[in-house]
Scaffold this motif. Structure first.
Motif, PDB file in Angstrom:
ATOM      1  N   ALA A   1       0.760  -1.193   0.171  1.00  0.00           N
ATOM      2  CA  ALA A   1       0.103   0.119  -0.105  1.00  0.00           C
ATOM      3  C   ALA A   1       0.806   1.255  -0.003  1.00  0.00           C
ATOM      4  O   ALA A   1       0.522   2.315  -0.621  1.00  0.00           O
ATOM      5  CB  ALA A   1      -0.772  -0.057   1.250  1.00  0.00           C
ATOM      6  N   HIS A   2       1.878   1.279   0.841  1.00  0.00           N
ATOM      7  CA  HIS A   2       2.950   2.339   0.748  1.00  0.00           C
ATOM      8  C   HIS A   2       4.270   2.135   0.113  1.00  0.00           C
ATOM      9  O   HIS A   2       5.213   2.602   0.321  1.00  0.00           O
ATOM     10  CB  HIS A   2       3.018   2.654   2.236  1.00  0.00           C
ATOM     11  CG  HIS A   2       1.886   2.818   2.788  1.00  0.00           C
ATOM     12  ND1 HIS A   2       0.964   3.702   2.872  1.00  0.00           N
ATOM     13  CD2 HIS A   2       1.444   2.134   4.276  1.00  0.00           C
ATOM     14  CE1 HIS A   2      -0.023   3.627   3.928  1.00  0.00           C
ATOM     15  NE2 HIS A   2       0.446   2.769   4.397  1.00  0.00           N
ATOM     16  N   HIS A   3       4.173   1.489  -1.057  1.00  0.00           N
ATOM     17  CA  HIS A   3       5.360   1.120  -1.953  1.00  0.00           C
ATOM     18  C   HIS A   3       5.921   2.431  -2.388  1.00  0.00           C
ATOM     19  O   HIS A   3       5.352   3.345  -2.804  1.00  0.00           O
ATOM     20  CB  HIS A   3       4.897   0.281  -3.112  1.00  0.00           C
ATOM     21  CG  HIS A   3       5.786   0.346  -4.030  1.00  0.00           C
ATOM     22  ND1 HIS A   3       7.050  -0.694  -4.029  1.00  0.00           N
ATOM     23  CD2 HIS A   3       6.157   0.958  -5.209  1.00  0.00           C
ATOM     24  CE1 HIS A   3       7.803  -0.479  -5.084  1.00  0.00           C
ATOM     25  NE2 HIS A   3       7.367   0.271  -5.912  1.00  0.00           N
ATOM     26  N   GLY A   4       7.370   2.480  -2.118  1.00  0.00           N
ATOM     27  CA  GLY A   4       7.886   3.605  -2.461  1.00  0.00           C
ATOM     28  C   GLY A   4       8.128   4.738  -1.216  1.00  0.00           C
ATOM     29  O   GLY A   4       8.925   5.691  -1.471  1.00  0.00           O
ATOM     30  N   MET A   5       7.396   4.692  -0.331  1.00  0.00           N
ATOM     31  CA  MET A   5       7.233   5.615   0.648  1.00  0.00           C
ATOM     32  C   MET A   5       7.751   5.136   1.951  1.00  0.00           C
ATOM     33  O   MET A   5       8.688   5.976   2.593  1.00  0.00           O
ATOM     34  CB  MET A   5       5.746   5.822   0.881  1.00  0.00           C
ATOM     35  CG  MET A   5       4.857   6.732  -0.107  1.00  0.00           C
ATOM     36  SD  MET A   5       3.303   7.087   0.155  1.00  0.00           S
ATOM     37  CE  MET A   5       2.701   8.089  -1.184  1.00  0.00           C
ATOM     38  N   GLN A   6       7.210   3.907   2.330  1.00  0.00           N
ATOM     39  CA  GLN A   6       8.066   3.123   3.599  1.00  0.00           C
ATOM     40  C   GLN A   6       8.330   1.874   3.040  1.00  0.00           C
ATOM     41  O   GLN A   6       7.390   0.934   3.202  1.00  0.00           O
ATOM     42  CB  GLN A   6       6.745   3.366   4.468  1.00  0.00           C
ATOM     43  CG  GLN A   6       7.546   2.543   5.965  1.00  0.00           C
ATOM     44  CD  GLN A   6       6.562   3.073   7.015  1.00  0.00           C
ATOM     45  OE1 GLN A   6       5.364   3.191   6.951  1.00  0.00           O
ATOM     46  NE2 GLN A   6       6.874   2.469   8.352  1.00  0.00           N
TER      47      GLN A   6
ATOM     48  N   ASP B   1      -3.432   8.940   1.639  1.00  0.00           N
ATOM     49  CA  ASP B   1      -3.885   8.443   0.215  1.00  0.00           C
ATOM     50  C   ASP B   1      -3.523   7.504  -0.476  1.00  0.00           C
ATOM     51  O   ASP B   1      -4.371   6.959  -1.434  1.00  0.00           O
ATOM     52  CB  ASP B   1      -3.671   9.600  -0.653  1.00  0.00           C
ATOM     53  CG  ASP B   1      -4.531  11.080  -0.448  1.00  0.00           C
ATOM     54  OD1 ASP B   1      -5.453  10.903   0.562  1.00  0.00           O
ATOM     55  OD2 ASP B   1      -4.552  12.217  -0.962  1.00  0.00           O
ATOM     56  N   SER B   2      -2.488   6.859  -0.017  1.00  0.00           N
ATOM     57  CA  SER B   2      -2.019   5.658  -0.660  1.00  0.00           C
ATOM     58  C   SER B   2      -3.043   4.410  -0.473  1.00  0.00           C
ATOM     59  O   SER B   2      -2.877   3.288  -1.112  1.00  0.00           O
ATOM     60  CB  SER B   2      -0.505   5.241  -0.426  1.00  0.00           C
ATOM     61  OG  SER B   2      -0.552   5.048   1.004  1.00  0.00           O
ATOM     62  N   ASP B   3      -3.660   4.521   0.684  1.00  0.00           N
ATOM     63  CA  ASP B   3      -4.561   3.286   0.999  1.00  0.00           C
ATOM     64  C   ASP B   3      -5.844   3.701   1.466  1.00  0.00           C
ATOM     65  O   ASP B   3      -6.896   2.921   1.898  1.00  0.00           O
ATOM     66  CB  ASP B   3      -4.176   2.403   2.068  1.00  0.00           C
ATOM     67  CG  ASP B   3      -3.638   3.100   3.403  1.00  0.00           C
ATOM     68  OD1 ASP B   3      -3.869   4.379   3.537  1.00  0.00           O
ATOM     69  OD2 ASP B   3      -3.230   2.416   4.232  1.00  0.00           O
ATOM     70  N   THR B   4      -6.213   5.136   1.469  1.00  0.00           N
ATOM     71  CA  THR B   4      -7.502   5.741   1.986  1.00  0.00           C
ATOM     72  C   THR B   4      -8.608   5.013   1.015  1.00  0.00           C
ATOM     73  O   THR B   4      -9.737   4.714   1.316  1.00  0.00           O
ATOM     74  CB  THR B   4      -7.639   7.087   1.762  1.00  0.00           C
ATOM     75  OG1 THR B   4      -6.674   7.688   2.733  1.00  0.00           O
ATOM     76  CG2 THR B   4      -9.170   7.651   2.114  1.00  0.00           C
ATOM     77  N   LEU B   5      -8.545   5.029  -0.223  1.00  0.00           N
ATOM     78  CA  LEU B   5      -9.450   4.588  -1.265  1.00  0.00           C
ATOM     79  C   LEU B   5      -9.572   3.042  -1.040  1.00  0.00           C
ATOM     80  O   LEU B   5     -10.810   2.546  -1.180  1.00  0.00           O
ATOM     81  CB  LEU B   5      -8.856   4.743  -2.846  1.00  0.00           C
ATOM     82  CG  LEU B   5      -9.756   4.545  -3.969  1.00  0.00           C
ATOM     83  CD1 LEU B   5     -11.045   5.547  -3.999  1.00  0.00           C
ATOM     84  CD2 LEU B   5      -9.139   4.311  -5.180  1.00  0.00           C
ATOM     85  N   LEU B   6      -8.395   2.403  -0.827  1.00  0.00           N
ATOM     86  CA  LEU B   6      -8.951   0.919  -0.575  1.00  0.00           C
ATOM     87  C   LEU B   6      -9.654   0.671   0.496  1.00  0.00           C
ATOM     88  O   LEU B   6     -10.387  -0.228   0.747  1.00  0.00           O
ATOM     89  CB  LEU B   6      -7.449   0.137  -0.384  1.00  0.00           C
ATOM     90  CG  LEU B   6      -6.259   0.461  -1.511  1.00  0.00           C
ATOM     91  CD1 LEU B   6      -4.901  -0.070  -1.366  1.00  0.00           C
ATOM     92  CD2 LEU B   6      -7.154   0.017  -2.925  1.00  0.00           C
ATOM     93  N   LEU B   7      -9.301   1.452   1.853  1.00  0.00           N
ATOM     94  CA  LEU B   7      -9.882   1.128   3.033  1.00  0.00           C
ATOM     95  C   LEU B   7     -11.387   1.455   2.977  1.00  0.00           C
ATOM     96  O   LEU B   7     -12.535   0.870   3.593  1.00  0.00           O
ATOM     97  CB  LEU B   7      -9.257   1.784   4.262  1.00  0.00           C
ATOM     98  CG  LEU B   7      -7.659   1.278   4.293  1.00  0.00           C
ATOM     99  CD1 LEU B   7      -7.190   2.141   5.595  1.00  0.00           C
ATOM    100  CD2 LEU B   7      -7.683  -0.242   4.597  1.00  0.00           C
TER     101      LEU B   7
ATOM    102  N   HIS C   1      -2.065   2.861  -7.731  1.00  0.00           N
ATOM    103  CA  HIS C   1      -0.949   1.883  -7.407  1.00  0.00           C
ATOM    104  C   HIS C   1      -0.397   1.335  -8.830  1.00  0.00           C
ATOM    105  O   HIS C   1       0.786   1.026  -8.619  1.00  0.00           O
ATOM    106  CB  HIS C   1      -1.678   0.919  -6.605  1.00  0.00           C
ATOM    107  CG  HIS C   1      -1.992   1.278  -5.218  1.00  0.00           C
ATOM    108  ND1 HIS C   1      -1.183   0.963  -4.166  1.00  0.00           N
ATOM    109  CD2 HIS C   1      -2.848   1.591  -4.537  1.00  0.00           C
ATOM    110  CE1 HIS C   1      -1.499   1.329  -3.331  1.00  0.00           C
ATOM    111  NE2 HIS C   1      -2.632   1.878  -3.316  1.00  0.00           N
ATOM    112  N   ALA C   2      -1.225   1.169  -9.974  1.00  0.00           N
ATOM    113  CA  ALA C   2      -0.781   0.607 -10.938  1.00  0.00           C
ATOM    114  C   ALA C   2       0.313   1.294 -11.795  1.00  0.00           C
ATOM    115  O   ALA C   2       1.140   1.017 -12.457  1.00  0.00           O
ATOM    116  CB  ALA C   2      -1.783   0.190 -12.154  1.00  0.00           C
TER     117      ALA C   2
END
Length: 589
Positions: free
Chosen positions: A233-238, A369-375, A530-531
């Protein structure tokens, strides 16, 4: 009088009262479908009356505890702030003397929202925007413009007072007691807000980030108890997707508790493991994973109803022989089912205080925002699945947490979610996707039309409009294009005989305009797909030693350097053109 007659207009423009009985006795032509519409209206009204009665009952049973309401910086915007907590509308405001007050957001006169009013600088009271009724910080109605002698009445005789909530402040966060204001527990040190912040020094709470997320509170907490989602979910960030691997989960409990799940298969540093005195009031899980190519160990902690924090410690490196500690503190407050307000502060990152608050908030929004849409969609899917089971009659015998009825556990890392849901259900009678402090809303309150990506990731409405620092930054960035255009025209006219200089000025203006437009857009809406996030290789061993895995600090530092360089380059270019450009260009022209 209003019930005994209505007003009828005759041809001469004179009002003539008509008895209500005669009006009702007149035959009416029923349009096609009117009967069905009337029945539907009656059914909806019955549901709303039932919901109103349920809401009234819920108001009388508000949790007797303190809840974070708003960040003090939001009160610096110069107007009362509407805040929704636990399904109730509140208004937070500050009087001219600096005292913060939280009242029920409805005037007792006509139930108008007081958050649309203003603070009278002469009286220091909150004024209703409809009829000018004024209320002090205790909710007492101090002025009725149409009744001059009202201020001489005893406060206990006034029927138009507004309910107020006791307030305390820790750092830059305002808390309100949501129970009975006269309850002696409101002053009990054992349940004061400081008990939630043992891990966080309130002195460093000066740039607290706050945002309303379209995600249920229990889904937010479940996500923070799930370290397995971080590489993806946070690829490239953490970390990156390549960091994914087995994550052993442990549960820290008193010796008297059942040790059925055992401890994690890795050593957790002693300085990260807290002392658990009451397992019903403190859930602590341990984990070990890989982030940024380095192994780390950590703990995940929850003190209900709102306080969550995690702390990690990386393996020793040349730069950090004893390991590097990092963490995050989260106050997670239910707004209503499906919406949560979060208050975020970093742990063990004192250098972040040197950066502007709006810049830190910008990157915190990127992270969320990297996982807000998913959750958000996860919560809707859990609700839909539960409603489907209810309609099919297969949900009657189902037991245990609602979410776990539909999840399929696939690895050892899923134990953290299983423990979290079962713990919440056992000790606090709540389970995802229903917030522990509120009953779920009926189906007819839930919109059948899903929110759009723009609504789910709307940073401006969810954060910027309620943050003083980000609001100022957004207003400043809105003015930059106009000022930049004017400055460019003036310089171009001054250097009109030197085309190279004009070209450089225009190029610098375009570069600045592009940067400003990008920042302004990130304060309003920034889509996260994410894509489009390309896979990255694991960092080399030498780079891993010096690489700082804290995404927020690294990103803020990079953006701050880029901002400073852009600004200095623009200033230097203009300064050079003004004083030396003419002399140098004259030799070649």
């Amino acid at each position: 009088m209003y019930e005994s007659m209505n007003l009828n207009v005759i041809s001469k423009g004179v009002f003539r009262p008509t008895p209500l009985s005669q009006t009702l006795s007149r035959p009416r032509v029923q349009p096609k479908g009117a009967r069905w519409v009337r029945r539907a209206h009656v059914a909806v009204r019955a549901k709303l009356e039932t919901a109103s009665a349920s809401d009234t009952k819920h108001q009388d049973s508000l949790p007797k505890t303190w809840y974070p309401i708003i960040v003090q910086g939001a009160l610096d915007l110069g107007k009362p702030q509407a805040v929704r907590v636990l399904g109730h509308n509140l208004v937070a405001w500050r009087d001219p003397q600096g005292k913060v007050s939280v009242l029920e957001d409805k005037c007792a006169h006509r139930l108008v929202p007081l958050s649309e009013g203003h603070v009278d600088p002469k009286t220091g009271c909150l004024e209703c925007p409809l009829h000018g009724y004024q209320f002090d910080t205790s909710g007492c109605n101090t002025l009725i413009p149409t009744e001059p002698g009202h201020q001489n009445k005893d406060k206990e005789e006034v029927k138009t007072n507004v309910k107020s909530f006791p307030v305390v402040e820790t750092g830059d966060v305002v808390w309100a007691w949501m129970g009975d204001p006269d309850d002696p527990q409101a002053t009990d040190p054992a349940i004061m807000p400081q008990q939630y912040l043992d891990h966080l020094n309130p002195d460093i709470m000066t740039k607290t980030f706050s945002r309303v997320l379209p995600i249920d509170q229990s889904i937010v907490l479940e996500n923070f108890f799930d370290p397995a989602h971080i590489p993806f979910a946070h690829h490239g960030m953490q970390g990156t997707r390549d960091d994914a691997g087995p994550i052993p989960i442990g549960w820290v409990r008193p010796e008297s508790e059942d040790k059925a799940l055992g401890n994690a298969d890795t050593a957790i540093p002693d300085d990260l493991v807290p002392v658990i005195e009451d397992v019903s009031q403190h859930l602590c899980l341990t984990f070990s994973d890989v982030t940024g190519g380095k192994r780390r160990s950590g703990t995940l902690n929850l003190k209900p109803p709102v306080s969550f924090w995690f702390e990690t410690k990386s393996e020793p490196t040349e730069k950090f022989p004893e390991g590097r500690k990092s963490g995050l503190s989260l106050l997670c407050v239910p707004v209503q089912p499906g919406y949560t307000r979060v208050f975020i502060n970093p742990l063990h990152a004192p250098r972040l205080s040197k950066f502007p608050a709006w810049l830190l908030h910008m990157f915190t929004n990127d992270f969320l925002d990297s996982d807000t849409l998913l959750l958000h969609q996860q919560g809707r899917n859990v609700l839909d699945a539960d409603r489907t089971m209810t309609r099919e009659g297969s949900n009657g015998a189902a037991k245990g947490p609602v979410a776990l009825r539909h999840y399929k556990a696939g690895s050892q890392a899923d134990e953290s979610s299983v423990i979290f849901h079962n713990w919440f259900l056992k000790y606090h009678g709540a389970t995802a996707p229903y917030s522990p402090s509120m009953p779920p809303l009926p189906d007819y309150y839930l919109s059948p039309i899903p929110l759009s990506r723009e609504q789910i990731l709307d940073r401006k409405a969810q954060h910027v409009d309620g943050c003083a620092e980000c609001s100022k930054a957004h207003a400043m960035l809105e003015k930059v294009p106009l000022a930049l255009s004017a400055a460019t025209l003036v310089l171009a006219a001054f250097l009109r005989n030197h085309p190279i200089a004009v070209t450089l000025v225009v190029a610098a203006a375009l570069l600045t305009w592009r940067t400003v437009s990008k920042w302004k857009g990130k304060l309003e809406f920034s889509d996260y797909v994410h894509a489009e996030k390309k896979a990255e290789k694991k960092p080399k061993k030498k780079l891993a030693i010096t690489k700082i895995p804290d995404y927020t600090e690294v990103a803020a530092k990079k953006q701050f350097v880029a901002t400073t360089l852009t600004y200095l380059t623009g200033v230097a270019t203009l300064w050079w053109l003004r004083y030396y450009g003419y002399a140098i260009l004259a030799k070649f022209m």
